[in-house]
Design a protein around this motif. Structure first.
Motif, PDB file in Angstrom:
ATOM      1  N   ASN A   1       0.744  -1.356   0.045  1.00 57.71           N
ATOM      2  CA  ASN A   1       0.205   0.064  -0.080  1.00 57.71           C
ATOM      3  C   ASN A   1       0.871   1.184   0.201  1.00 57.71           C
ATOM      4  O   ASN A   1       0.531   2.192  -0.635  1.00 57.71           O
ATOM      5  CB  ASN A   1      -0.835  -0.001   1.267  1.00 57.71           C
TER       6      ASN A   1
ATOM      7  N   GLY B   1       0.646   3.774  -2.987  1.00 54.81           N
ATOM      8  CA  GLY B   1       0.121   4.833  -2.680  1.00 54.81           C
ATOM      9  C   GLY B   1       1.052   6.014  -3.096  1.00 54.81           C
ATOM     10  O   GLY B   1       0.761   7.027  -3.484  1.00 54.81           O
TER      11      GLY B   1
ATOM     12  N   ARG C   1      -7.120   8.145  -8.403  1.00 53.07           N
ATOM     13  CA  ARG C   1      -6.317   8.079  -7.136  1.00 53.07           C
ATOM     14  C   ARG C   1      -7.095   7.326  -6.397  1.00 53.07           C
ATOM     15  O   ARG C   1      -6.543   6.674  -5.491  1.00 53.07           O
ATOM     16  CB  ARG C   1      -5.810   9.326  -6.922  1.00 53.07           C
TER      17      ARG C   1
ATOM     18  N   LEU D   1      -6.148   3.860  -3.884  1.00 51.02           N
ATOM     19  CA  LEU D   1      -6.040   4.042  -2.705  1.00 51.02           C
ATOM     20  C   LEU D   1      -7.236   3.281  -1.922  1.00 51.02           C
ATOM     21  O   LEU D   1      -6.746   2.483  -0.967  1.00 51.02           O
ATOM     22  CB  LEU D   1      -5.832   5.348  -2.230  1.00 51.02           C
TER      23      LEU D   1
END
Length: 119
Positions: free
Chosen positions: A36, A40, A53, A57
């Protein structure tokens, strides 16, 4: 009103304790957290829309949640008994499959976004 605030606070504490338990006992959660962080950063470096985005996420965070649920399934199954049972194996395998299917879904999202950037 004060009681409601205290209930929310208590739920947050219990949730954090659950997350910490999974963190300490399941190496796969740490791997997903690292993934992540990497993805990210990539989501913020690439020229993505806010929606793209956000979707990417959110998908990564959902994987963390499913990993926590998988651990919960494993704990309940192990608490019921330690003898080998087909139903116990199936429950654990289904929890694991839920993590895998969620990860595949997020991977598909990444592929779609990246292909869209290349076009």
């Amino acid at each position: 009103m004060w009681q409601q605030i205290m209930r929310v606070r208590q739920r947050a504490i219990w949730s954090w304790e659950g997350f910490v338990h999974v963190w300490r006992t399941e190496g796969s959660l740490a791997q997903w957290v690292v993934a992540n962080v990497v993805f990210g950063i990539l989501a913020f470096v690439l020229p993505l829309s806010a929606g793209e985005r956000g979707m990417l996420l959110m998908g990564g965070i959902i994987i963390l949640g499913v990993e926590c649920m998988n651990t919960a399934i494993e704990r309940v199954v192990d608490d019921i008994g330690t003898e080998r049972r087909d139903a116990a194996k199936q429950a654990k395998d289904c929890g694991s499959a839920a993590v895998a299917v969620t990860a595949i879904g997020v991977g598909v999202g990444w592929v779609c976004v990246l292909v869209g950037l290349a076009v």
